[in-house]
Write a protein that holds these residues in place. Structure first.
Motif, PDB file in Angstrom:
ATOM      1  N   HIS A 214      36.465  -4.024   4.423  1.00 36.84           N
ATOM      2  CA  HIS A 214      35.885  -4.513   3.169  1.00 36.84           C
ATOM      3  C   HIS A 214      34.388  -4.782   3.299  1.00 36.84           C
ATOM      4  O   HIS A 214      33.672  -4.816   2.294  1.00 36.84           O
ATOM      5  N   SER A 215      33.925  -4.976   4.531  1.00 40.03           N
ATOM      6  CA  SER A 215      32.495  -5.245   4.729  1.00 40.03           C
ATOM      7  C   SER A 215      31.648  -3.985   4.654  1.00 40.03           C
ATOM      8  O   SER A 215      30.421  -4.064   4.574  1.00 40.03           O
ATOM      9  N   VAL A 216      32.300  -2.809   4.665  1.00 38.62           N
ATOM     10  CA  VAL A 216      31.577  -1.532   4.630  1.00 38.62           C
ATOM     11  C   VAL A 216      31.199  -1.191   3.194  1.00 38.62           C
ATOM     12  O   VAL A 216      32.039  -1.229   2.300  1.00 38.62           O
ATOM     13  N   ASN A 217      29.934  -0.865   2.978  1.00 36.27           N
ATOM     14  CA  ASN A 217      29.489  -0.352   1.681  1.00 36.27           C
ATOM     15  C   ASN A 217      29.819   1.131   1.642  1.00 36.27           C
ATOM     16  O   ASN A 217      29.131   1.952   2.250  1.00 36.27           O
ATOM     17  N   PHE A 218      30.878   1.494   0.925  1.00 36.31           N
ATOM     18  CA  PHE A 218      31.367   2.867   0.949  1.00 36.31           C
ATOM     19  C   PHE A 218      30.361   3.867   0.378  1.00 36.31           C
ATOM     20  O   PHE A 218      30.283   5.001   0.831  1.00 36.31           O
ATOM     21  N   ILE A 219      29.603   3.450  -0.627  1.00 37.64           N
ATOM     22  CA  ILE A 219      28.645   4.366  -1.249  1.00 37.64           C
ATOM     23  C   ILE A 219      27.539   4.720  -0.260  1.00 37.64           C
ATOM     24  O   ILE A 219      27.203   5.900  -0.081  1.00 37.64           O
ATOM     25  N   SER A 220      26.979   3.706   0.391  1.00 39.89           N
ATOM     26  CA  SER A 220      25.943   3.958   1.392  1.00 39.89           C
ATOM     27  C   SER A 220      26.499   4.753   2.571  1.00 39.89           C
ATOM     28  O   SER A 220      25.828   5.649   3.092  1.00 39.89           O
ATOM     29  N   THR A 221      27.725   4.428   2.964  1.00 40.81           N
ATOM     30  CA  THR A 221      28.345   5.129   4.086  1.00 40.81           C
ATOM     31  C   THR A 221      28.556   6.602   3.767  1.00 40.81           C
ATOM     32  O   THR A 221      28.415   7.465   4.637  1.00 40.81           O
ATOM     33  N   ALA A 222      28.884   6.902   2.513  1.00 38.89           N
ATOM     34  CA  ALA A 222      29.040   8.308   2.110  1.00 38.89           C
ATOM     35  C   ALA A 222      27.749   9.081   2.354  1.00 38.89           C
ATOM     36  O   ALA A 222      27.774  10.224   2.837  1.00 38.89           O
ATOM     37  N   CYS A 223      26.611   8.457   2.053  1.00 38.26           N
ATOM     38  CA  CYS A 223      25.308   9.109   2.274  1.00 38.26           C
ATOM     39  C   CYS A 223      25.025   9.282   3.762  1.00 38.26           C
ATOM     40  O   CYS A 223      24.525  10.330   4.189  1.00 38.26           O
ATOM     41  N   ILE A 224      25.352   8.273   4.550  1.00 36.11           N
ATOM     42  CA  ILE A 224      25.133   8.346   6.002  1.00 36.11           C
ATOM     43  C   ILE A 224      25.966   9.462   6.618  1.00 36.11           C
ATOM     44  O   ILE A 224      25.475  10.253   7.436  1.00 36.11           O
ATOM     45  N   LEU A 225      27.230   9.554   6.220  1.00 35.01           N
ATOM     46  CA  LEU A 225      28.104  10.603   6.743  1.00 35.01           C
ATOM     47  C   LEU A 225      27.612  11.980   6.333  1.00 35.01           C
ATOM     48  O   LEU A 225      27.655  12.932   7.126  1.00 35.01           O
ATOM     49  N   GLU A 226      27.133  12.098   5.092  1.00 36.57           N
ATOM     50  CA  GLU A 226      26.619  13.377   4.615  1.00 36.57           C
ATOM     51  C   GLU A 226      25.375  13.789   5.404  1.00 36.57           C
ATOM     52  O   GLU A 226      25.224  14.962   5.775  1.00 36.57           O
ATOM     53  N   GLN A 227      24.506  12.830   5.692  1.00 36.04           N
ATOM     54  CA  GLN A 227      23.318  13.123   6.494  1.00 36.04           C
ATOM     55  C   GLN A 227      23.706  13.581   7.890  1.00 36.04           C
ATOM     56  O   GLN A 227      23.083  14.487   8.457  1.00 36.04           O
ATOM     57  N   PHE A 228      24.742  12.972   8.452  1.00 36.27           N
ATOM     58  CA  PHE A 228      25.194  13.356   9.790  1.00 36.27           C
ATOM     59  C   PHE A 228      25.729  14.791   9.790  1.00 36.27           C
ATOM     60  O   PHE A 228      25.421  15.579  10.688  1.00 36.27           O
ATOM     61  N   VAL A 229      26.537  15.128   8.774  1.00 32.03           N
ATOM     62  CA  VAL A 229      27.079  16.487   8.692  1.00 32.03           C
ATOM     63  C   VAL A 229      25.940  17.501   8.566  1.00 32.03           C
ATOM     64  O   VAL A 229      25.956  18.555   9.213  1.00 32.03           O
ATOM     65  N   CYS A 230      24.942  17.177   7.751  1.00 31.65           N
ATOM     66  CA  CYS A 230      23.786  18.081   7.609  1.00 31.65           C
ATOM     67  C   CYS A 230      23.036  18.222   8.922  1.00 31.65           C
ATOM     68  O   CYS A 230      22.512  19.301   9.242  1.00 31.65           O
ATOM     69  N   SER A 231      22.988  17.138   9.706  1.00 31.74           N
ATOM     70  CA  SER A 231      22.284  17.204  10.988  1.00 31.74           C
ATOM     71  C   SER A 231      23.005  18.109  11.979  1.00 31.74           C
ATOM     72  O   SER A 231      22.367  18.735  12.830  1.00 31.74           O
ATOM     73  N   ILE A 232      24.335  18.204  11.875  1.00 28.10           N
ATOM     74  CA  ILE A 232      25.080  19.128  12.740  1.00 28.10           C
ATOM     75  C   ILE A 232      24.611  20.555  12.493  1.00 28.10           C
ATOM     76  O   ILE A 232      24.411  21.335  13.431  1.00 28.10           O
ATOM     77  N   THR A 233      24.415  20.882  11.217  1.00 32.23           N
ATOM     78  CA  THR A 233      23.936  22.223  10.852  1.00 32.23           C
ATOM     79  C   THR A 233      22.604  22.525  11.524  1.00 32.23           C
ATOM     80  O   THR A 233      22.400  23.618  12.072  1.00 32.23           O
TER      81      THR A 233
END
Length: 280
Positions: A214-233
């Motif tokens: 519950h302490s995780v901000n899901f909206i911000s986390t979605a952006c962080i995960l997306e940035q990580f996936v793009c960095s793999i590319t």
């Protein structure tokens, strides 16, 4: 299309029990509003956190690294929280967490592919990881053949949060009474006060257990995960491949990414003899 349950949850404020609680103790009103924030974050967040399949890509990669002993669960706090929080998510894992040899197959099933097609993609990934050649049709050929018409299941908040299921879905079918003696249960189990007490205690217990999620901000986390996936590319230099994929197929680049990711990167974690030192 996700329903935003936090809106329908506002109806709860019209119930007599909510109104009375808020009136006789102002702290109850603050608690109710806090719970609304928590579950609004879960409901809205579940609709966004995997909007580009970024959560399932990162979770499968993280799980593959963990089961191969390349990373430990406690090395990355945010991923550890997400990993534990989404362990029971059927949309992601299609049941139990995959063991080595099942990563590629379960990833494609979670991506909406049929069982037989997923098994075929897993077989192809095994051949590649063991030094076999890329398909004569190119790196994307087999993936494109099997990926058309797939349907992905959305992530439901009730799968990752029992407290959400208790409050928003009104599902108390599996509550456990930890606080009454057998004698108290026998004497009071038929009363409304007993039922409310058991439901409340069980819900509060699960809220406490899930406090990290519950302490995780899901909206911000979605952006962080997306940035990580793009960095793999970028790191693995898949940019030109994916640009070619988009140009020739007119499909989203994420579809092409999923094919390379599953068949090569995830395939190495699934089948290579030495995943850590595997060379693409």
């Amino acid at each position: 299309m996700h329903n935003i349950m936090m809106v329908s949850f506002l109806e709860n404020f019209g119930l007599p029990s909510f109104e009375e609680s808020a009136m006789w103790n102002p702290l109850c009103a603050g608690t109710n509003l806090s719970i609304l924030d928590y579950f609004g974050n879960l409901e809205g967040g579940c609709a966004v956190i995997d909007c580009q399949a970024q959560l399932r890509i990162v979770m499968y990669l993280y799980h593959g690294l963990v089961i191969n002993g390349i990373v430990q669960e406690d090395e990355m706090p945010l991923l550890e929280i997400l990993y534990k929080g989404f362990k029971n998510c059927k949309a992601l894992w299609q049941g139990s967490l995959p063991s080595r040899g099942e990563l590629v197959k379960k990833f494609w099933i979670s991506f909406g592919m049929g069982l037989n097609e997923s098994k075929q993609m897993s077989k192809s990934a095994r051949l590649l990881a063991q030094g076999g050649p890329v398909s004569s049709g190119g790196v994307f050929a087999e993936g494109l053949q099997h990926c058309r018409g797939r349907t992905m299941k959305p992530i439901e908040p009730s799968e990752i949060s029992t407290a959400f299921r208790r409050i928003c879905d009104r599902d108390f079918s599996d509550v456990v009474d930890k606080y009454h003696t057998p004698e108290q249960r026998k004497r009071s189990s038929h009363t409304e006060q007993y039922v409310v007490a058991v439901h409340t205690n069980d819900t509060l217990d699960h809220l406490e257990e899930e406090i990290q999620l519950h302490s995780v901000n899901f909206i911000s986390t979605a952006c962080i995960l997306e940035q990580f996936v793009c960095s793999i590319t970028r790191v693995l230099q898949w940019d030109s491949l994916l640009e070619t994929f988009k140009h020739t197929t007119n499909l989203d680049m994420r579809q092409g990414f999923a094919i390379i990711f599953a068949q090569h990167l995830l395939g190495a974690l699934d089948f290579a003899q030495d995943p850590l030192n595997y060379e693409f």
